[in-house]
Design an enzyme around this catalytic site. Sequence first.
Site, PDB file in Angstrom:
ATOM      1  N   GLU A 216       0.906  -1.216   0.043  1.00 42.10           N
ATOM      2  CA  GLU A 216      -0.146   0.039  -0.199  1.00 42.10           C
ATOM      3  C   GLU A 216       0.808   1.146  -0.066  1.00 42.10           C
ATOM      4  O   GLU A 216       0.714   2.040   0.891  1.00 42.10           O
ATOM      5  CB  GLU A 216      -0.909   0.018   1.294  1.00 42.10           C
ATOM      6  CG  GLU A 216      -1.874  -1.237   1.078  1.00 42.10           C
ATOM      7  CD  GLU A 216      -2.621  -1.453   2.355  1.00 42.10           C
ATOM      8  OE1 GLU A 216      -2.476  -0.446   3.222  1.00 42.10           O
ATOM      9  OE2 GLU A 216      -3.426  -2.491   2.766  1.00 42.10           O
TER      10      GLU A 216
ATOM     11  N   ASN B 188       1.872  -4.971  -3.298  1.00 37.63           N
ATOM     12  CA  ASN B 188       0.575  -5.461  -2.833  1.00 37.63           C
ATOM     13  C   ASN B 188      -0.353  -4.156  -2.561  1.00 37.63           C
ATOM     14  O   ASN B 188       0.206  -3.308  -1.933  1.00 37.63           O
ATOM     15  CB  ASN B 188       0.630  -6.401  -1.485  1.00 37.63           C
ATOM     16  CG  ASN B 188      -0.571  -7.197  -1.211  1.00 37.63           C
ATOM     17  OD1 ASN B 188      -1.365  -7.675  -2.137  1.00 37.63           O
ATOM     18  ND2 ASN B 188      -0.841  -6.916  -0.135  1.00 37.63           N
TER      19      ASN B 188
ATOM     20  N   HIS C 227     -10.286  -6.656  -1.530  1.00 35.14           N
ATOM     21  CA  HIS C 227     -11.487  -6.291  -0.716  1.00 35.14           C
ATOM     22  C   HIS C 227     -12.445  -5.783  -1.260  1.00 35.14           C
ATOM     23  O   HIS C 227     -12.755  -4.570  -1.429  1.00 35.14           O
ATOM     24  CB  HIS C 227     -10.719  -5.541   0.552  1.00 35.14           C
ATOM     25  CG  HIS C 227      -9.824  -6.030   1.220  1.00 35.14           C
ATOM     26  ND1 HIS C 227     -10.180  -7.225   2.206  1.00 35.14           N
ATOM     27  CD2 HIS C 227      -8.384  -5.693   1.459  1.00 35.14           C
ATOM     28  CE1 HIS C 227      -8.787  -7.619   2.758  1.00 35.14           C
ATOM     29  NE2 HIS C 227      -7.888  -6.722   2.420  1.00 35.14           N
TER      30      HIS C 227
ATOM     31  N   GLU D 199      -5.955 -11.064  -1.092  1.00 34.52           N
ATOM     32  CA  GLU D 199      -6.687 -10.732   0.314  1.00 34.52           C
ATOM     33  C   GLU D 199      -8.194 -10.625   0.072  1.00 34.52           C
ATOM     34  O   GLU D 199      -8.982  -9.675   0.617  1.00 34.52           O
ATOM     35  CB  GLU D 199      -6.251  -9.498   0.974  1.00 34.52           C
ATOM     36  CG  GLU D 199      -4.739  -9.532   1.163  1.00 34.52           C
ATOM     37  CD  GLU D 199      -4.375  -8.091   1.958  1.00 34.52           C
ATOM     38  OE1 GLU D 199      -5.404  -7.549   2.602  1.00 34.52           O
ATOM     39  OE2 GLU D 199      -3.442  -7.842   2.042  1.00 34.52           O
TER      40      GLU D 199
ATOM     41  N   ASP E 215     -12.209 -10.746  -0.094  1.00 33.79           N
ATOM     42  CA  ASP E 215     -13.264 -10.950   0.531  1.00 33.79           C
ATOM     43  C   ASP E 215     -14.473 -10.147  -0.051  1.00 33.79           C
ATOM     44  O   ASP E 215     -14.210  -9.200  -0.666  1.00 33.79           O
ATOM     45  CB  ASP E 215     -13.025 -10.742   2.242  1.00 33.79           C
ATOM     46  CG  ASP E 215     -12.406  -9.469   2.687  1.00 33.79           C
ATOM     47  OD1 ASP E 215     -12.382  -8.569   1.861  1.00 33.79           O
ATOM     48  OD2 ASP E 215     -12.098  -9.309   3.758  1.00 33.79           O
TER      49      ASP E 215
HETATM   50  O1  G3I Z   1      -3.894  -8.201  19.357  1.00 31.97           O
HETATM   51  C1  G3I Z   1      -4.041  -6.620  19.742  1.00 31.97           C
HETATM   52  C2  G3I Z   1      -4.343  -6.765  21.064  1.00 31.97           C
HETATM   53  O2  G3I Z   1      -3.199  -7.592  21.964  1.00 31.97           O
HETATM   54  C3  G3I Z   1      -4.605  -5.539  21.400  1.00 31.97           C
HETATM   55  O3  G3I Z   1      -5.327  -5.325  22.589  1.00 31.97           O
HETATM   56  C4  G3I Z   1      -6.053  -4.958  20.464  1.00 31.97           C
HETATM   57  C5  G3I Z   1      -6.098  -3.604  20.992  1.00 31.97           C
HETATM   58  O4  G3I Z   1      -6.293  -2.657  19.976  1.00 31.97           O
HETATM   59  O5  G3I Z   1      -5.558  -4.807  19.282  1.00 31.97           O
HETATM   60  C6  G3I Z   1      -5.137  -6.384  18.721  1.00 31.97           C
HETATM   61  O6  G3I Z   1      -4.705  -6.167  17.455  1.00 31.97           O
HETATM   62  C7  G3I Z   1      -5.667  -6.013  16.466  1.00 31.97           C
HETATM   63  C8  G3I Z   1      -5.321  -6.948  15.419  1.00 31.97           C
HETATM   64  O7  G3I Z   1      -6.182  -6.648  14.203  1.00 31.97           O
HETATM   65  C9  G3I Z   1      -5.377  -8.504  15.879  1.00 31.97           C
HETATM   66  O8  G3I Z   1      -6.837  -8.689  16.236  1.00 31.97           O
HETATM   67  C10 G3I Z   1      -5.569  -4.388  15.911  1.00 31.97           C
HETATM   68  O9  G3I Z   1      -6.020  -3.618  16.968  1.00 31.97           O
HETATM   69  C11 G3I Z   1      -6.338  -4.374  14.575  1.00 31.97           C
HETATM   70  O10 G3I Z   1      -6.110  -3.255  13.938  1.00 31.97           O
HETATM   71  C12 G3I Z   1      -5.860  -5.411  13.508  1.00 31.97           C
HETATM   72  O11 G3I Z   1      -6.476  -5.564  12.208  1.00 31.97           O
HETATM   73  C13 G3I Z   1      -6.023  -5.801  11.278  1.00 31.97           C
HETATM   74  C14 G3I Z   1      -5.954  -4.816  10.161  1.00 31.97           C
HETATM   75  O12 G3I Z   1      -5.137  -5.151   9.218  1.00 31.97           O
HETATM   76  C15 G3I Z   1      -5.081  -3.749  10.875  1.00 31.97           C
HETATM   77  O13 G3I Z   1      -4.590  -2.802   9.566  1.00 31.97           O
HETATM   78  C16 G3I Z   1      -6.658  -6.968  10.731  1.00 31.97           C
HETATM   79  O14 G3I Z   1      -6.671  -7.991  11.632  1.00 31.97           O
HETATM   80  C17 G3I Z   1      -6.310  -7.416   9.254  1.00 31.97           C
HETATM   81  O15 G3I Z   1      -7.007  -8.359   8.682  1.00 31.97           O
HETATM   82  C18 G3I Z   1      -6.097  -6.425   8.474  1.00 31.97           C
HETATM   83  O16 G3I Z   1      -5.174  -6.777   7.374  1.00 31.97           O
HETATM   84  C19 G3I Z   1      -5.138  -5.521   6.250  1.00 31.97           C
HETATM   85  C20 G3I Z   1      -4.051  -6.254   5.606  1.00 31.97           C
HETATM   86  O17 G3I Z   1      -2.801  -6.345   6.426  1.00 31.97           O
HETATM   87  C21 G3I Z   1      -3.524  -5.245   4.340  1.00 31.97           C
HETATM   88  N1  G3I Z   1      -4.719  -4.934   3.554  1.00 31.97           N
HETATM   89  C22 G3I Z   1      -5.790  -4.560   4.284  1.00 31.97           C
HETATM   90  C23 G3I Z   1      -6.490  -5.727   5.300  1.00 31.97           C
HETATM   91  C24 G3I Z   1      -7.475  -5.299   5.757  1.00 31.97           C
HETATM   92  O18 G3I Z   1      -7.499  -4.176   6.583  1.00 31.97           O
END
Ligand code: G3I
Length: 367
Positions: free
Chosen positions: A172, A215, A251, A280, A282
């Site tokens: 990105e 990507n 997405h 990715e 969905d």
């Molecule tokens: O694990 C921590 C936890 O310990 C903490 O207490 C909590 C508090 O905020 O956060 C938890 O982490 C979260 C993580 O997912 C795991 O659940 C993050 O806040 C949350 O922001 C994160 O979201 C991820 C997101 O990227 C962040 O940008 C999604 O799972 C993930 O699917 C998503 O993936 C991205 C790709 O990497 C790039 N392309 C877009 C895609 C969708 O946004």
Amino acid sequence: MRSARLVIALFAAVALSAPPASAVSAPPDVSGHKQTLRSAAPKGFHIGTAVAGGGHHENQPYPDPFTSDSEYRKVLAAEFNSVSPENQMKWEYIHPERGRYNFGMADAIVRFAKQNRQVVRGHTLMWHSQNPEWLEQGDFTAAELREILREHIMTVVGRYKGKVQQWDVANEIFTDAGALRTTENIWIRELGPGIVADAFRWAHQADPKAKLFFNDYNVESVNAKSDAYYALIKELRAAGVPVHGFSAQAHLSLDYGFPDDLERNLKRFADLRLETAITELDVRMTLPASGVPTAAQLQQQADYYQRTLAACLKVRTCKSFTIWGFTDKYSWVPVFFQGQGAATVMWNDFGRKQAYYALRSTLAKRA
Ligand code: G3I
């Protein structure tokens, strides 16, 4: 207050379950004896998923489903021959403090993949998001930052040498308008655009066999953003930089039309002799008040999944097709888009949606 909570709880409970079977017409399934996605896939084609859950469990320890949900692990192993760590190789997870790495979660996924004859897509080495605070707030000199990135890439790519098939080296880096993210992306902001080429060179040095990708999202169509990648990649390749692939995240949303020119767009990158991939996929939707998608929504969702796969299968170099999670139970979508969801190919209880069968039939037809 209590009744408001109850309403929310009821809404959540409804949203968790599949609609009655009668509401959904079964699609024609031509999969024959090929009862899983990976067994239906043509030889050499990688059908993958993100592992293991995401934003849904923001207030729970991570990664939960991968380590503790045995049904999840069973389906993951049975259905897919490629896996992408959803968060576990990102900087904030794998490099939480300066000079200290946390490989545990990524190692577990790589081990699982080996045991189950799956390849791994590494995600990601250079991004503007999910960076640890020590890095973003570190006030480092340019020389220090450059060394931090070099050392990170050499260490992480080096550790998984021979075990990661494709790396999203740069994730990105362009805005939708096709401009480099010169303010959000710490590397480009502090070190200039030339750092992108260096990242690819270092990754190649650390694992000469891994395929190195750009990507991004919203690059499924021919548009300003994908044009920017096209121009940059051409320039880098002419300069001998080891860039091997271009991938579209995909997405998608039923609230927007399907990117009809996906095949044409991927093909122009393939014509540059690049590998291409869907990384990715969905397909989210705005849920009705009941929380349960309508039959028409499920049908349209299956159609989006099918067309994305069909486009990839038609492009000679598109050999890797990954969905961003396979069950709604762990999808990132509802946390990030209020009122939306049901974006994956399976219900919370792993029951298959039409979209799943659409993928399987499409794979089987090409096998
Ligand atoms: O694990 C921590 C936890 O310990 C903490 O207490 C909590 C508090 O905020 O956060 C938890 O982490 C979260 C993580 O997912 C795991 O659940 C993050 O806040 C949350 O922001 C994160 O979201 C991820 C997101 O990227 C962040 O940008 C999604 O799972 C993930 O699917 C998503 O993936 C991205 C790709 O990497 C790039 N392309 C877009 C895609 C969708 O946004």
